[in-house]
Design an enzyme around this catalytic site. Structure first.
Site, PDB file in Angstrom:
ATOM      1  CG  ASP A 104     -24.667  33.683  39.875  1.00  0.00           C
ATOM      2  OD1 ASP A 104     -25.799  34.047  40.188  1.00  0.00           O
ATOM      3  OD2 ASP A 104     -24.043  34.179  38.921  1.00  0.00           O
ATOM      4  NE  ARG A 166     -10.901  39.485  45.008  1.00  0.00           N
ATOM      5  CZ  ARG A 166     -11.630  38.607  44.313  1.00  0.00           C
ATOM      6  NH1 ARG A 166     -12.592  37.931  44.911  1.00  0.00           N
ATOM      7  NH2 ARG A 166     -11.408  38.411  43.032  1.00  0.00           N
TER       8      ARG A 166
HETATM    9  P1  IMP Z   1     -21.444  30.301  39.157  1.00  0.00           P
HETATM   10  O1  IMP Z   1     -20.480  29.377  38.466  1.00  0.00           O
HETATM   11  O2  IMP Z   1     -22.293  31.052  38.182  1.00  0.00           O
HETATM   12  O3  IMP Z   1     -22.255  29.627  40.227  1.00  0.00           O
HETATM   13  O4  IMP Z   1     -20.594  31.448  39.777  1.00  0.00           O
HETATM   14  C1  IMP Z   1     -19.918  31.317  40.917  1.00  0.00           C
HETATM   15  C2  IMP Z   1     -18.816  32.346  41.001  1.00  0.00           C
HETATM   16  O5  IMP Z   1     -19.145  33.563  40.340  1.00  0.00           O
HETATM   17  C3  IMP Z   1     -18.636  32.688  42.438  1.00  0.00           C
HETATM   18  O6  IMP Z   1     -17.677  31.848  43.016  1.00  0.00           O
HETATM   19  C4  IMP Z   1     -18.209  34.130  42.393  1.00  0.00           C
HETATM   20  O7  IMP Z   1     -16.804  34.191  42.303  1.00  0.00           O
HETATM   21  C5  IMP Z   1     -18.832  34.682  41.143  1.00  0.00           C
HETATM   22  N1  IMP Z   1     -20.078  35.429  41.445  1.00  0.00           N
HETATM   23  C6  IMP Z   1     -21.350  35.032  41.246  1.00  0.00           C
HETATM   24  N2  IMP Z   1     -22.236  35.954  41.639  1.00  0.00           N
HETATM   25  C7  IMP Z   1     -21.505  36.973  42.107  1.00  0.00           C
HETATM   26  C8  IMP Z   1     -21.853  38.252  42.703  1.00  0.00           C
HETATM   27  O8  IMP Z   1     -23.028  38.642  42.875  1.00  0.00           O
HETATM   28  N3  IMP Z   1     -20.809  39.028  43.084  1.00  0.00           N
HETATM   29  C9  IMP Z   1     -19.506  38.661  42.921  1.00  0.00           C
HETATM   30  N4  IMP Z   1     -19.140  37.482  42.389  1.00  0.00           N
HETATM   31  C10 IMP Z   1     -20.134  36.660  41.990  1.00  0.00           C
END
Ligand code: IMP
Ligand code: MG
Length: 178
Positions: A104, A166
């Site tokens: 993300d 999940r």
């Molecule tokens: P990042 O550090 O922002 O890249 O976030 C990564 C983590 O956030 C992922 O491993 C997910 O656990 C959670 N995450 C990000 N987007 C989503 C989503 O749309 N649904 C559920 N979990 C998300």
């Protein structure tokens, strides 16, 4: 507990199955030889993807599990990453693939790649089922991406909203969600 509507399907179980099979083939192709391919599942969200991926691969697969904090309740990242559970075994000299549900902002993966690279694996690659490119705040390299998706909060196939959903066999969106 708010009343939530039925999730709508963004990526079906069939689409996921076929893409995961292709990703398994790509990972094996990129690791020629007989040495083990050591998959690191990022808990909790990566567990369904890992389970399907390893069953689409041959008997060179080994695996370990790591847990990091991502989101608390709700749908927005705190931007802070913490190690909650470390691996059981070291990575020195091994061919390692991080298996993550979604990239993300990129903060979680950047953190993971940094701490795992410091353990001197022979190679380190990353597989993510999903990517939201429009949300990236740090640039991070992902070798295998299952699907690029728009900026919607998704659930299912390992991904949760407040620890629910999940177990959905598909990737869905909640209309009430962000
Ligand atoms: P990042 O550090 O922002 O890249 O976030 C990564 C983590 O956030 C992922 O491993 C997910 O656990 C959670 N995450 C990000 N987007 C989503 C989503 O749309 N649904 C559920 N979990 C998300
Ligand atoms: Mg995750």
């Amino acid at each position: 507990m708010p009343v939530l509507s039925e999730p709508s399907v963004l990526i079906s179980a069939d689409q996921i199955r076929s893409r995961v099979a292709t990703m398994a083939t790509e990972i094996e192709r990129d690791h020629p030889g007989d040495d083990p391919i050591h998959l690191i599942c990022v808990l909790k969200g990566g567990f369904v993807f890992l389970a399907d991926l390893v069953r689409a691969m041959g008997d060179r697969v080994t695996m370990d599990f790591i847990a990091v904090s991502s989101y608390g309740k709700g749908t927005r990242s705190s931007g802070e990453v913490r190690l909650l559970k470390d691996l059981d075994a070291g990575l020195a000299g091994r061919d390692v693939v991080i298996v993550e549900d979604i990239v993300d902002t990129g903060l979680t993966l950047t953190y993971l790649q940094d701490i795992l690279r410091a353990r001197a694996p022979r190679s380190l690659r990353t597989a993510c089922l999903l990517s939201k490119p429009s949300r990236r705040t740090v640039s991070v390299h992902v070798d295998y991406v299952g699907f690029e998706i728009p900026d919607r909060f998704v659930i299912g196939y390992g991904l949760d909203y407040d620890e629910r959903y999940r177990n959905l066999p598909y990737i869905g969106v909640l209309d009430g969600g962000e």
